[in-house]
Every structure is written in C-alpha cells, then in structure tokens.
Design a protein around this motif. Structure first.
Motif, PDB file in Angstrom:
ATOM      1  N   ARG A 121     -31.613 -17.213 -25.366  1.00  0.00           N
ATOM      2  CA  ARG A 121     -31.402 -18.600 -25.780  1.00  0.00           C
ATOM      3  C   ARG A 121     -32.119 -18.936 -27.080  1.00  0.00           C
ATOM      4  NH1 ARG A 121     -31.132 -22.164 -20.146  1.00  0.00           N
ATOM      5  NH2 ARG A 121     -29.319 -21.049 -19.316  1.00  0.00           N
ATOM      6  N   HIS A 122     -33.298 -18.356 -27.290  1.00  0.00           N
ATOM      7  CA  HIS A 122     -34.013 -18.649 -28.531  1.00  0.00           C
ATOM      8  C   HIS A 122     -33.353 -17.996 -29.753  1.00  0.00           C
ATOM      9  CE1 HIS A 122     -35.862 -14.700 -27.532  1.00  0.00           C
ATOM     10  NE2 HIS A 122     -35.958 -14.580 -28.850  1.00  0.00           N
ATOM     11  N   GLN A 123     -32.380 -17.117 -29.534  1.00  0.00           N
ATOM     12  CA  GLN A 123     -31.660 -16.465 -30.627  1.00  0.00           C
ATOM     13  C   GLN A 123     -30.306 -17.115 -30.911  1.00  0.00           C
ATOM     14  OE1 GLN A 123     -31.666 -12.455 -28.786  1.00  0.00           O
ATOM     15  NE2 GLN A 123     -32.657 -11.766 -30.671  1.00  0.00           N
ATOM     16  N   GLN A 124     -29.889 -18.036 -30.064  1.00  0.00           N
ATOM     17  CA  GLN A 124     -28.533 -18.558 -30.184  1.00  0.00           C
ATOM     18  C   GLN A 124     -28.293 -19.295 -31.504  1.00  0.00           C
ATOM     19  OE1 GLN A 124     -27.946 -20.819 -26.581  1.00  0.00           O
ATOM     20  NE2 GLN A 124     -27.600 -18.994 -25.328  1.00  0.00           N
ATOM     21  N   LYS A 125     -29.261 -20.038 -31.953  1.00  0.00           N
ATOM     22  CA  LYS A 125     -29.105 -20.753 -33.222  1.00  0.00           C
ATOM     23  C   LYS A 125     -28.948 -19.761 -34.377  1.00  0.00           C
ATOM     24  CE  LYS A 125     -31.513 -24.434 -33.773  1.00  0.00           C
ATOM     25  NZ  LYS A 125     -32.652 -25.378 -34.014  1.00  0.00           N
ATOM     26  N   ASP A 126     -29.741 -18.681 -34.364  1.00  0.00           N
ATOM     27  CA  ASP A 126     -29.617 -17.650 -35.399  1.00  0.00           C
ATOM     28  C   ASP A 126     -28.257 -16.963 -35.321  1.00  0.00           C
ATOM     29  OD1 ASP A 126     -32.196 -18.190 -36.283  1.00  0.00           O
ATOM     30  OD2 ASP A 126     -33.090 -16.625 -35.029  1.00  0.00           O
ATOM     31  N   PHE A 127     -27.776 -16.755 -34.123  1.00  0.00           N
ATOM     32  CA  PHE A 127     -26.458 -16.151 -33.913  1.00  0.00           C
ATOM     33  C   PHE A 127     -25.377 -16.994 -34.581  1.00  0.00           C
ATOM     34  CE2 PHE A 127     -22.770 -15.896 -30.840  1.00  0.00           C
ATOM     35  CZ  PHE A 127     -22.355 -14.618 -31.176  1.00  0.00           C
ATOM     36  N   ILE A 128     -25.418 -18.290 -34.391  1.00  0.00           N
ATOM     37  CA  ILE A 128     -24.423 -19.177 -35.001  1.00  0.00           C
ATOM     38  C   ILE A 128     -24.574 -19.196 -36.515  1.00  0.00           C
ATOM     39  CG2 ILE A 128     -23.604 -21.563 -35.126  1.00  0.00           C
ATOM     40  CD1 ILE A 128     -22.899 -20.091 -32.526  1.00  0.00           C
ATOM     41  N   GLU A 129     -25.790 -19.113 -37.013  1.00  0.00           N
ATOM     42  CA  GLU A 129     -26.004 -19.097 -38.469  1.00  0.00           C
ATOM     43  C   GLU A 129     -25.436 -17.842 -39.110  1.00  0.00           C
ATOM     44  OE1 GLU A 129     -30.150 -19.735 -39.110  1.00  0.00           O
ATOM     45  OE2 GLU A 129     -30.068 -21.865 -38.554  1.00  0.00           O
ATOM     46  N   VAL A 130     -25.562 -16.695 -38.428  1.00  0.00           N
ATOM     47  CA  VAL A 130     -24.964 -15.452 -38.924  1.00  0.00           C
ATOM     48  C   VAL A 130     -23.454 -15.610 -39.037  1.00  0.00           C
ATOM     49  CG1 VAL A 130     -24.444 -13.048 -38.309  1.00  0.00           C
ATOM     50  CG2 VAL A 130     -26.785 -13.905 -38.133  1.00  0.00           C
ATOM     51  N   ILE A 131     -22.865 -16.211 -38.045  1.00  0.00           N
ATOM     52  CA  ILE A 131     -21.412 -16.419 -38.031  1.00  0.00           C
ATOM     53  C   ILE A 131     -21.003 -17.370 -39.144  1.00  0.00           C
ATOM     54  CG2 ILE A 131     -19.522 -17.441 -36.684  1.00  0.00           C
ATOM     55  CD1 ILE A 131     -21.165 -16.368 -34.181  1.00  0.00           C
ATOM     56  N   HIS A 132     -21.729 -18.472 -39.280  1.00  0.00           N
ATOM     57  CA  HIS A 132     -21.409 -19.461 -40.317  1.00  0.00           C
ATOM     58  C   HIS A 132     -21.460 -18.834 -41.705  1.00  0.00           C
ATOM     59  CE1 HIS A 132     -22.229 -22.853 -43.086  1.00  0.00           C
ATOM     60  NE2 HIS A 132     -21.411 -23.515 -42.288  1.00  0.00           N
ATOM     61  N   SER A 133     -22.485 -18.028 -41.972  1.00  0.00           N
ATOM     62  CA  SER A 133     -22.604 -17.379 -43.280  1.00  0.00           C
ATOM     63  C   SER A 133     -21.456 -16.417 -43.546  1.00  0.00           C
ATOM     64  CB  SER A 133     -23.934 -16.617 -43.370  1.00  0.00           C
ATOM     65  OG  SER A 133     -25.028 -17.493 -43.286  1.00  0.00           O
TER      66      SER A 133
END
Length: 237
Positions: free
Chosen positions: A135-147
């Motif tokens: 769960r603490h990685q989910q925001k980073d996961f979405i940022e990778v996708i957005h980039s």
C-alpha cells in the motif's frame, strides 16, 4: 482447480516460503497451468471495452509475467507492445510465446519502480498483479504509469469493490491476507500478495485531478452476465 501439468503442492509451498521474485522465478515453467494466470475470459472482456473506445498505437503491460496480457493486447494495439517484469524466467516463457513477433513485442527485465519511460504510450495495463504492490508503494506505482503515458493516454486495470460482510469471498480473502501478513512477520524475505489491496473505491483516490482528466469505472460483464469485477480506465491530462 489445478492443471495436471501445474505445480505440485510441495512446489507451491516452496514458492510461498520464497521472496516474491524468487517465488515467481520458481513457478515460471508451470505458471500458465495455474489459476494465478489472469483468465483469457477476463482479458477478452477488457479488450472488447478498450477496442470500442479508440485506437491504440503503443502499449505498456506492467508485471507482464508470461505474457497473458500481451496476447490480449495484440488485438487492440497497432504498433508496439512493451512487457515489463522483474522475473526473467517468467519473461523467458513469454519470449517463447512471442518469438515470431519480436518486431512488435519487446520484453524488458526490470523492476517497474525503476522504469524511466516518459510520454511514450497510449495505453498502460496491469492484469492481476496489483496485489503484489504494498500500500505504501501504490502512489509511486501510479506515478510511474502517469509518466509513461502520453497526454490523453489511458491506464486500464481490473479490480472490484470490497465484498459484503455476508459474502464468503470476503472471509476467504481476508483470511488469506492475514495469513500472508503473519507469514511476512515470521519469515524473511517477504512474499507480497494481498487480495484486498487495490480495491475500489479507495484506489480511485490515487488518481489526482491535477494529473488525470477522468477516471471511469465500468462494470465488467462476462458473456453479458454481470460480475463483481470493475474495469477502471484513467485518462492522463
């Protein structure tokens, strides 16, 4: 539930006592004969929805494993598909599958959190692997996708809402997740896999309005029958 060519109980126990990456390295040769592989029925339902929306030139499939998602994306993507996974044995199985399509399918051995794609794809997908993301990685996961997405590009994934308190599924998933958390406290390295980890509506809060123009939640039907599954399509501004 398990195919005769799938892993034995001993092999599954060995996988469960390994790290996440090592577990899938061990399982790779038999992975396509397990129920852990995303069902082609679900993949086909997703692709039908995507094909009805627009044309896609280039796609990125995260945690691609042996390439089940890529096989489905071939129907909807006209140019290139990149599949990324950190398990090289899983990718080796995918390489066998797409050996005749090397001009269109590029398989990359890399941790998804270290990807540095910028504005390269019209579509990003991830099929069935979100439970491996803490769960603490989910925001980073979405940022990778957005980039990775071009402006107007879409991220598509399948989730569901939390099962009701009277649903047997809730207690099965809850018991499994609790068992995994206890296992990860007692045994190192951890094996990360949680079923109640990336569910709507909470996961929708990861898509910030300043980065995404829309986030659609589409009930996913199988053979025109309603299911608890939801196809989420987030569009980059």
């Amino acid at each position: 539930m398990f195919h005769k060519n799938g892993p034995t109980l001993i092999e599954l126990i060995k996988q469960g006592l390994s790290s996440t990456q090592e577990g899938y390295d061990l399982l790779a040769p038999k992975f396509d004969f397990t129920p852990f592989r995303t069902s082609p029925i679900i993949l086909d339902a997703v692709i039908r929805q995507l094909e009805a929306r627009r044309k896609y030139n280039d796609a990125l499939d995260l945690c691609t494993g042996t390439g089940a998602g890529i096989s489905a994306l071939l129907k909807a993507v006209s140019n290139n598909i990149v599949g990324v996974d950190w398990s090289d044995p899983m990718l080796e199985e995918a390489r066998k599958r797409f050996s005749m399509l090397r001009h269109k399918v590029d398989l990359v051995h890399q941790d998804i959190f270290s990807l540095r794609y910028r504005d390269q794809f019209d579509l990003v997908t991830c099929f069935g692997a979100e439970g491996h993301i803490e769960r603490h990685q989910q925001k980073d996961f979405i940022e990778v996708i957005h980039s990775s997405l071009r402006s107007g590009g879409e991220f598509a994934f399948v989730t569901s809402e939390m099962p009701s308190l009277i649903s047997p599924a809730l207690w099965i998933y809850l018991s499994f997740d609790l068992m995994m958390r206890v296992r990860n406290i007692l045994i190192k390295p951890p094996f990360i896999m949680y079923y109640l980890n990336f569910l709507a509506p909470n996961v929708l809060n990861l898509f910030k309005k300043e980065n995404w123009s829309s986030v659609e939640v589409v009930p996913l039907k199988i053979w025109d029958i309603s299911t608890p599954l939801r196809l989420v399509i987030a569009t980059k501004k």
